[in-house]
Motif scaffolding. Structure first.
Motif, PDB file in Angstrom:
ATOM      1  N   THR A 185       5.342   5.050 -10.326  1.00 22.59           N
ATOM      2  CA  THR A 185       4.050   4.701  -9.766  1.00 22.59           C
ATOM      3  C   THR A 185       3.594   5.764  -8.774  1.00 22.59           C
ATOM      4  OG1 THR A 185       2.825   2.946  -8.630  1.00 22.59           O
ATOM      5  CG2 THR A 185       5.078   3.325  -7.906  1.00 22.59           C
ATOM      6  N   GLY A 186       2.358   5.682  -8.370  1.00 26.99           N
ATOM      7  CA  GLY A 186       1.833   6.591  -7.369  1.00 26.99           C
ATOM      8  C   GLY A 186       1.841   5.983  -5.985  1.00 26.99           C
ATOM      9  N   THR A 187       1.878   4.657  -5.926  1.00 27.69           N
ATOM     10  CA  THR A 187       1.802   3.956  -4.639  1.00 27.69           C
ATOM     11  C   THR A 187       2.694   2.718  -4.660  1.00 27.69           C
ATOM     12  OG1 THR A 187      -0.504   4.618  -4.459  1.00 27.69           O
ATOM     13  CG2 THR A 187       0.235   2.881  -2.984  1.00 27.69           C
ATOM     14  N   ILE A 188       3.399   2.526  -3.546  1.00 28.86           N
ATOM     15  CA  ILE A 188       4.145   1.277  -3.335  1.00 28.86           C
ATOM     16  C   ILE A 188       3.537   0.627  -2.111  1.00 28.86           C
ATOM     17  CG2 ILE A 188       6.364   0.227  -2.765  1.00 28.86           C
ATOM     18  CD1 ILE A 188       7.714   2.564  -4.180  1.00 28.86           C
ATOM     19  N   LEU A 189       3.023  -0.589  -2.252  1.00 28.01           N
ATOM     20  CA  LEU A 189       2.392  -1.272  -1.139  1.00 28.01           C
ATOM     21  C   LEU A 189       3.403  -1.939  -0.226  1.00 28.01           C
ATOM     22  CD1 LEU A 189      -0.690  -2.874  -2.906  1.00 28.01           C
ATOM     23  CD2 LEU A 189      -0.615  -0.786  -1.525  1.00 28.01           C
ATOM     24  N   LEU A 190       4.413  -2.536  -0.792  1.00 32.36           N
ATOM     25  CA  LEU A 190       5.391  -3.257   0.012  1.00 32.36           C
ATOM     26  C   LEU A 190       6.704  -3.327  -0.754  1.00 32.36           C
ATOM     27  CD1 LEU A 190       6.062  -4.993   2.499  1.00 32.36           C
ATOM     28  CD2 LEU A 190       5.261  -6.958   1.215  1.00 32.36           C
ATOM     29  N   ALA A 191       7.750  -2.973  -0.081  1.00 32.62           N
ATOM     30  CA  ALA A 191       9.076  -3.098  -0.677  1.00 32.62           C
ATOM     31  C   ALA A 191       9.971  -3.729   0.374  1.00 32.62           C
ATOM     32  CB  ALA A 191       9.606  -1.733  -1.093  1.00 32.62           C
ATOM     33  N   THR A 192      10.473  -4.913   0.099  1.00 36.41           N
ATOM     34  CA  THR A 192      11.294  -5.615   1.073  1.00 36.41           C
ATOM     35  C   THR A 192      12.325  -6.469   0.349  1.00 36.41           C
ATOM     36  OG1 THR A 192      11.255  -7.072   3.001  1.00 36.41           O
ATOM     37  CG2 THR A 192       9.709  -7.575   1.247  1.00 36.41           C
ATOM     38  N   GLY A 193      13.314  -6.885   1.077  1.00 35.67           N
ATOM     39  CA  GLY A 193      14.300  -7.755   0.459  1.00 35.67           C
ATOM     40  C   GLY A 193      15.602  -7.761   1.217  1.00 35.67           C
TER      41      GLY A 193
END
Length: 157
Positions: free
Chosen positions: A39-47
């Motif tokens: 992808t070109g953009t990751i908005l939110l990555a959590t966990g």
């Protein structure tokens, strides 16, 4: 979630082990280094990992000492975070009793207060006739003093 319906946003629930930025794209990789999304953009990555910390070394201790655990494997502790004889827990292991706050600095402070307060209330030292407590001689019989909670010495008649 209108953007999801329009195909402008993709919501994914997967385990990403690494991310590599190359040629204006982010490649998300799994534990086998296989690209699972580019992808070109990751908005939110959590966990977070939903397994009990220290499980490998803690499981034999739980079994050998008969410590109580919930179905999820986490300790069943008292309000004072007491799990077994002389054993108290903090951090993630205290989460069932304290909630999510248990894993941050404020939770560590609250856990320490619970443990210390429990110890102060429950620890009673027996004193014999003729011993001194805070410069005061014990007269007749045994006396008790609750340690650390500011209560006065209680003497048995």
């Amino acid at each position: 979630m209108n953007q999801v319906k329009q195909g402008l946003l993709r919501v994914m629930d997967l385990e990403v082990i690494s991310a590599v930025w190359r040629d204006g794209h982010i490649s998300l990789r799994d534990k086998n280094e296989k690209v699972i999304q580019q992808t070109g953009t990751i908005l939110l990555a959590t966990g977070f990992k939903s397994s009990m910390p220290g499980k490998d070394w803690l499981t034999p201790v739980i079994q050998s000492h008969g410590l109580r655990c919930a179905e999820c494997g986490y300790p069943i502790v008292s309000q004072s975070l007491h799990w077994g004889p002389g054993l108290y827990v903090t951090g993630a292991l205290a989460e069932l009793e304290m909630g999510p706050i248990s894993m941050n600095i404020s939770g560590a402070r609250q856990a320490a207060e619970r443990i210390v307060n429990s110890y102060r209330i429950n620890k009673i030292i027996m004193f014999k006739k003729g011993e001194y407590i805070n410069g005061e001689k014990i007269q007749g019989g045994k006396s008790t003093k609750t340690v650390g909670n500011g209560r006065k010495i209680c003497r048995n008649p």
